[in-house]
Design a protein around this motif. Structure first.
Motif, PDB file in Angstrom:
ATOM      1  N   ALA A   1       0.787  -1.233   0.000  1.00 36.62           N
ATOM      2  CA  ALA A   1       0.000   0.000   0.000  1.00 36.62           C
ATOM      3  C   ALA A   1       0.820   1.283   0.000  1.00 36.62           C
ATOM      4  N   SER A   2       2.148   1.201  -0.052  1.00 38.26           N
ATOM      5  CA  SER A   2       2.968   2.416  -0.113  1.00 38.26           C
ATOM      6  C   SER A   2       2.882   3.047  -1.507  1.00 38.26           C
TER       7      SER A   2
ATOM      8  N   GLY B   1       0.506   7.640  -7.889  1.00 43.15           N
ATOM      9  CA  GLY B   1      -0.799   7.865  -7.297  1.00 43.15           C
ATOM     10  C   GLY B   1      -1.477   9.131  -7.774  1.00 43.15           C
TER      11      GLY B   1
ATOM     12  N   TRP C   1      -8.203   3.468  -5.286  1.00 42.42           N
ATOM     13  CA  TRP C   1      -8.319   3.962  -3.918  1.00 42.42           C
ATOM     14  C   TRP C   1      -9.191   3.055  -3.062  1.00 42.42           C
TER      15      TRP C   1
ATOM     16  N   LEU D   1       0.225   9.851  -0.415  1.00 42.39           N
ATOM     17  CA  LEU D   1      -1.003   9.215  -0.883  1.00 42.39           C
ATOM     18  C   LEU D   1      -2.238   9.762  -0.187  1.00 42.39           C
TER      19      LEU D   1
ATOM     20  N   VAL E   1       1.829   1.246  -5.112  1.00 43.39           N
ATOM     21  CA  VAL E   1       0.754   1.721  -5.995  1.00 43.39           C
ATOM     22  C   VAL E   1       1.289   1.917  -7.409  1.00 43.39           C
TER      23      VAL E   1
ATOM     24  N   GLU F   1      -6.656   0.515  -1.996  1.00 42.35           N
ATOM     25  CA  GLU F   1      -5.776   1.135  -1.003  1.00 42.35           C
ATOM     26  C   GLU F   1      -6.478   1.233   0.345  1.00 42.35           C
TER      27      GLU F   1
ATOM     28  N   TYR G   1      -6.619  -2.100   2.316  1.00 43.31           N
ATOM     29  CA  TYR G   1      -5.406  -2.463   3.037  1.00 43.31           C
ATOM     30  C   TYR G   1      -5.155  -1.547   4.235  1.00 43.31           C
TER      31      TYR G   1
ATOM     32  N   ILE H   1      -9.961   9.336  -0.424  1.00 45.04           N
ATOM     33  CA  ILE H   1      -9.694   8.041   0.201  1.00 45.04           C
ATOM     34  C   ILE H   1     -10.180   7.968   1.647  1.00 45.04           C
TER      35      ILE H   1
END
Length: 287
Positions: A180-181, A193, A203, A232, A185, A206, A209, A238
């Protein structure tokens, strides 16, 4: 009173001079290359001022045990030039000032706890989700360290049923940071991102996670507030997705504050780490 602050990141160092009221007087940004190159530029910047104390938030892992022979060192970092580097020792030799030393996420979390979006709470979990993922926990004004500082970015998570991405962490592959860093991505989708802002499925995954990790941190630490920062998290859409996933996963098992309050973006924007460093420097003078 003049205070110094360093936000030492894997890509760049930001250094600042400020006063006891957190007014920033001067700043400089230096690329993270080799220690002798980067640190010389940082020390030259500070040498123009008569500092009373300095606060440092550094990428890690670092040694935060004041009883250790390697206190103040960057330790087992994948950045080979910086491995086993005596960061605090160099600063004390060059600048001859007291140095407060912690991780970059702890410093940012401390800034958010006192002056940002966790102000007024007794406990705050801060996470940065960007080039890497890291977290720090502040409880009643104290930064959580035990045997060492937390490494929250490397908790293990459950893979989404529709996700075939193997993960990028060189140690664990599919831990939170691996999945998920920012670099995860980019590698999964082939774009950064910021270029995927209008792709809702990016998203949603993302959030899936990140919400898992927030559930774990919530159950273990029971913070009063969670602050999410890093590149992010500049995708504001998000936050609703994370809150929705969090609500579904927790399933009302334990009580948490209203999720709009509980899970928030940073209040100090990109200055959380620098402000946190100044606050820690000020605290250093209090003994």
């Amino acid at each position: 009173m003049l205070l110094g602050s360093i936000e030492a990141g894997g890509t760049k160092f930001i250094a600042a001079v400020g006063d006891e009221h957190m007014n920033i007087i001067d700043t400089v940004t230096v690329p993270t290359t080799k220690p002798d190159e980067t640190m010389e530029q940082i020390s030259n910047f500070f040498s123009r001022y008569h500092l009373d104390a300095l606060g440092v938030g550094s990428f890690g892992p670092i040694d935060v045990d004041e009883k250790s022979q390697t206190f103040g060192y960057i330790t087992s970092t994948p950045k080979s030039f910086w491995r086993d580097y005596n960061f605090v020792g160099y600063l004390k030799q060059k600048l001859n000032v007291p140095v407060a030393w912690t991780t970059d996420v702890n410093a940012a979390g401390y800034g958010e706890y006192l002056l940002g979006n966790a102000n007024g709470t007794e406990s705050c979990l801060y996470l940065t989700i960007g080039t890497g993922i890291g977290g720090g926990f502040i409880n009643k004004g104290q930064i959580l360290n035990a045997f060492s500082h937390p490494e929250m970015g490397h908790v293990f998570i459950k893979r989404h049923p529709d996700d075939t991405f193997e993960g990028i962490c060189p140690f664990h592959k599919n831990c939170l940071e691996g999945m998920a860093s920012g670099p995860a991505v980019e590698k999964r989708w082939g774009k950064k991102g910021v270029e995927l802002a209008d792709q809702s499925f990016v998203w949603e995954l993302e959030a899936y996670y990140l919400a898992q990790a927030l559930i774990s941190y919530t159950l273990i630490l029971r913070p009063e507030r969670i602050i999410l920062g890093g590149g992010l998290m500049k995708q504001k859409q998000i936050f609703k997705l994370i809150r929705n996933e969090f609500h579904a996963m927790l399933n009302d098992y334990v009580e948490v504050p209203d999720l709009e309050t509980y899970i928030q973006p940073v209040g100090l924007n990109d200055q959380a780490g620098i402000i946190g460093g100044l606050l820690l420097a000020k605290n250093k003078l209090k003994g």
